[in-house]
Write a protein that holds these residues in place. Structure first.
Motif, short mmCIF file in Angstrom:
data_model
loop_
_atom_site.label_atom_id
_atom_site.label_comp_id
_atom_site.label_asym_id
_atom_site.label_seq_id
_atom_site.Cartn_x
_atom_site.Cartn_y
_atom_site.Cartn_z
N THR A 1 75.11 26.66 53.08
CA THR A 1 74.34 27.70 52.39
C THR A 1 75.06 28.07 51.11
O THR A 1 76.29 27.98 51.04
CB THR A 1 74.17 28.94 53.29
N PRO A 2 74.34 28.51 50.07
CA PRO A 2 75.00 28.85 48.80
C PRO A 2 75.62 30.24 48.76
O PRO A 2 76.37 30.56 47.86
CB PRO A 2 73.85 28.75 47.79
N ALA A 3 75.30 31.08 49.75
CA ALA A 3 75.84 32.45 49.76
C ALA A 3 76.18 32.85 51.19
O ALA A 3 75.48 32.47 52.13
CB ALA A 3 74.84 33.43 49.16
N ILE A 4 77.26 33.61 51.33
CA ILE A 4 77.73 34.03 52.65
C ILE A 4 78.10 35.50 52.62
O ILE A 4 78.20 36.11 51.55
CB ILE A 4 78.95 33.20 53.11
N SER A 5 78.33 36.06 53.79
CA SER A 5 78.84 37.43 53.93
C SER A 5 79.97 37.38 54.94
O SER A 5 79.80 36.87 56.05
CB SER A 5 77.73 38.37 54.40
N GLU A 6 81.14 37.90 54.55
CA GLU A 6 82.31 37.86 55.43
C GLU A 6 83.03 39.21 55.38
O GLU A 6 82.88 39.98 54.43
CB GLU A 6 83.27 36.75 55.00
N ARG A 7 83.83 39.46 56.41
CA ARG A 7 84.54 40.73 56.55
C ARG A 7 85.91 40.68 55.89
O ARG A 7 86.65 39.71 56.03
CB ARG A 7 84.68 41.10 58.03
N HIS A 8 86.23 41.77 55.20
CA HIS A 8 87.49 41.86 54.46
C HIS A 8 88.38 42.97 55.02
O HIS A 8 87.89 43.94 55.60
CB HIS A 8 87.23 42.16 52.99
N ARG A 9 89.68 42.80 54.77
CA ARG A 9 90.65 43.88 55.02
C ARG A 9 91.90 43.59 54.19
O ARG A 9 92.83 42.92 54.64
CB ARG A 9 91.01 43.97 56.51
N HIS A 10 91.89 44.07 52.96
CA HIS A 10 93.04 43.81 52.09
C HIS A 10 93.03 44.76 50.91
O HIS A 10 92.02 45.40 50.61
CB HIS A 10 93.01 42.35 51.58
N ARG A 11 94.17 44.83 50.25
CA ARG A 11 94.33 45.75 49.13
C ARG A 11 94.67 45.01 47.84
O ARG A 11 94.59 45.56 46.76
CB ARG A 11 95.45 46.75 49.49
N TYR A 12 95.03 43.74 47.95
CA TYR A 12 95.42 42.94 46.79
C TYR A 12 94.50 41.74 46.64
O TYR A 12 93.96 41.24 47.64
CB TYR A 12 96.88 42.48 46.92
N GLU A 13 94.33 41.27 45.40
CA GLU A 13 93.42 40.16 45.10
C GLU A 13 94.12 39.14 44.21
O GLU A 13 95.04 39.48 43.45
CB GLU A 13 92.18 40.67 44.34
N VAL A 14 93.64 37.90 44.26
CA VAL A 14 94.07 36.90 43.29
C VAL A 14 93.55 37.31 41.93
O VAL A 14 92.37 37.66 41.77
CB VAL A 14 93.56 35.50 43.68
N ASN A 15 94.42 37.26 40.93
CA ASN A 15 94.09 37.70 39.56
C ASN A 15 93.19 36.67 38.88
O ASN A 15 93.59 35.54 38.64
CB ASN A 15 95.39 37.89 38.77
N ILE A 16 91.98 37.10 38.54
CA ILE A 16 91.00 36.20 37.94
C ILE A 16 91.47 35.65 36.60
O ILE A 16 91.03 34.58 36.14
CB ILE A 16 89.65 36.94 37.76
N ASN A 17 92.43 36.32 35.95
CA ASN A 17 92.91 35.87 34.65
C ASN A 17 93.67 34.55 34.72
O ASN A 17 93.90 33.91 33.68
CB ASN A 17 93.81 36.94 34.02
N TYR A 18 94.07 34.13 35.92
CA TYR A 18 94.80 32.86 36.07
C TYR A 18 93.87 31.72 36.51
O TYR A 18 94.34 30.61 36.71
CB TYR A 18 95.93 33.02 37.09
N LYS A 19 92.60 32.01 36.64
CA LYS A 19 91.65 31.03 37.19
C LYS A 19 91.63 29.72 36.38
O LYS A 19 91.77 28.63 36.96
CB LYS A 19 90.26 31.63 37.25
#
Length: 541
Positions: free
Chosen positions: A458-476
């Motif tokens: 499927t092209p779209a999903i829904s998943e459960r999260h539990r976190h406070r930090y993210e990968v920085n999109i500026n390094y993509k």
């Protein structure tokens, strides 16, 4: 008409009230009833979100963002019913609500007391958000005799009187231990536990007696006589080789029949064929694989309860036994990774918090990438895989995470705002820790032609999260130039959700927690695919 079943525990903790509740829910479901399961915990924390995994084990997160007890994971895996925020409450939450009402003046000047104000709040929670369920199963945490449990026991006693015994029943789980020196099972602990329960006005209708061997008929009669029950209501709960055999074992002992008898219900026999098929697969697999789980809470496996079960679901889907090799990530900071990972068929790095053991997780990700071993990074495990790629593929030698303090190259950083539906949510760096992470279900768009798009179908999903930090999109862009594909993104394109390495047999990192949505009869596609890749790897070793 909704009926309520209250499950309490006595003698010792960790007897398996959560599994017993989940198994009964599954049996009632198999008889055609609609069920709901709830957990009432007596500790003073508002929720387990700020508790150490060593204190409480896994924190289970629901779609609507509640941080709850790990038993809700059992409920979901056994019944397939998604839990909600209203299915978990603690003493802390009850008192917070009562005191908030008192501050607003809702009690009109009354003196606030445990009875009736706290017990009324508990009763309101028990029946809140109930619609057309045939049964609501409420597990009471702790052990009868604990001072913390008293308000809950008083509340369910009152509740049963108010709705009538034709709509309520009490199940009590106890221990019947074998004493080797005496060469016999002892019923006295169960008798004392029931006496303790009766002292607060509750007479159990069914006793579940945990034991490691058959309870003789005369011992069951003795328990029934001293505990004011008919013998058929004394159900032995024998140890089994897999938790998924528990519903079958309980049905064989007549547990669900006794429940129907109590309520005067004529119900069809349960359809348990698919349960037997799963148990048969577990007991007679066609092969086996070994997965290394490189974590930091490996001394208490309850910290990874959903993870372990999801890997087993993946094994069931592939008809193989999954052997789990639990490795503390700190060992890689003194030993070469090859000493611990050379003969495994897959490497999984789960979520976690803090710097301790992070370099070991980075070393595990590098080993898997370079040796072409299937790698699955979850939450923190994804972040460490991205940092590893930044350091050793993109040449960003000082790549790190601001979770560990200031760094020159914040490839992973604190997330202070994000979009949930049509709402912008914000958090302050120095704010409260409890309930402030990105919690619950969020949407994710998958890149066309990516491995994860093929896995999910499927092209779209829904998943459960539990976190406070993210990968920085500026390094993509810099990371994608060296072979790391950002194959899943938040709908607004700001938050990286999934990374993969296309020229690797199976290397996927996800920011969310897919283990929270895996079910016995619906294994999560990522776990099924990961174990399938491990099976392929096992043939190459």
């Amino acid at each position: 008409m909704t009926r309520f079943i209250f499950i309490t525990g006595g003698v010792v903790s960790s007897l398996g009230k959560g599994l017993s509740s989940a198994a009964l829910g599954a049996l009632l479901q198999a008889r055609g009833f609609k069920v709901r399961l709830r957990k009432l915990d007596p500790y003073l924390n508002v929720d387990p979100g700020t508790m150490s995994p060593y204190q409480h084990g896994e924190v289970y997160v629901t779609d609507d963002g509640a941080e709850t007890d790990l038993d809700l994971g059992h409920y979901e895996r056994f019944t397939g019913i998604s839990s909600r925020r209203s299915d978990s409450v603690t003493t802390g939450r009850i008192y917070s609500d009562v005191l908030a009402k008192e501050r607003r003046g809702d009690y009109l000047g009354a003196t606030i007391q445990v009875i009736p104000h706290v017990t009324d709040a508990i009763k309101d929670w028990i029946k809140a958000d109930v619609t057309d369920e045939d049964f609501v199963l409420c597990e009471i945490g702790g052990t009868v005799g604990d001072i913390e449990s008293l308000p809950f026991l008083e509340a369910i006693r009152q509740f049963a009187n108010e709705v009538g015994r034709e709509r309520a029943m009490f199940v009590h789980l106890t221990l019947v231990p074998w004493i080797p020196a005496a060469g016999e099972l002892k019923t006295k602990p169960t008798q004392h536990s029931v006496k303790e329960l009766q002292s607060v006005g509750i007479q159990p209708d069914i006793l579940l007696c945990r034991c490691d061997r058959e309870i003789p008929a005369d011992s069951r009669r003795k328990i029934a006589q001293f505990c004011n029950l008919r013998p058929s209501a004394v159900i032995q709960a024998l140890d089994v080789d897999t938790i998924y055999a528990v519903p079958l074992a309980y049905h064989a002992e007549g547990y669900d029949r006794e429940v129907c008898r109590h309520f005067g219900i004529e119900a069809r026999e349960p359809e348990l064929g698919r349960w037997q098929q799963v148990v048969d697969r577990i007991r007679s697999p066609e092969g086996e694989v070994t997965i290394a789980v490189v974590g930091k809470y490996t001394s208490l496996l309850d910290a990874y309860k959903s993870l372990a079960e999801s890997l087993r679901h993946g094994g069931i889907a592939n008809n193989v036994k999954v052997n789990l090799n639990w490795i503390h990530s700190e060992v890689f900071e003194r030993d070469d990774a090859v000493q611990h990972l050379e003969n495994v068929h897959g490497i999984l790095v789960p979520g976690g918090f803090g710097e301790r053991g992070s370099e070991g997780k980075i070393a595990s990700a590098r080993f898997a990438r370079e040796r072409k071993i299937p790698y699955f990074g979850i939450c923190f495990g994804m972040q460490m895989a991205v940092i590893e790629a930044a350091r050793h593929l993109a040449g960003i030698s000082k790549a790190g995470s601001t979770e560990f303090g200031p760094c020159e190259e914040p490839v992973v950083g604190l997330m202070t705002e994000w979009v949930r539906g049509n709402t912008l949510e914000k958090r302050a760096a120095g704010g409260d820790l409890g309930g402030t992470m990105r919690l619950g279900a969020y949407d994710c768009n998958l890149a066309a032609g990516s491995q994860v798009a093929e896995i999910y179908g499927t092209p779209a999903i829904s998943e459960r999260h539990r976190h406070r930090y993210e990968v920085n999109i500026n390094y993509k862009d810099r990371l994608e130039k060296v072979g790391l594909r950002f194959s899943g993104m938040s709908p607004d394109g700001v938050l990286p959700e999934i990374v993969e390495i296309p020229d690797h047999p199976w290397f996927i990192g996800v920011q969310f927690h897919p283990e929270l949505k895996s079910r016995l009869f619906e294994p999560h596609p990522l776990f099924s695919s990961f174990i399938a890749a491990a099976v392929t790897q096992s043939r190459l070793v």
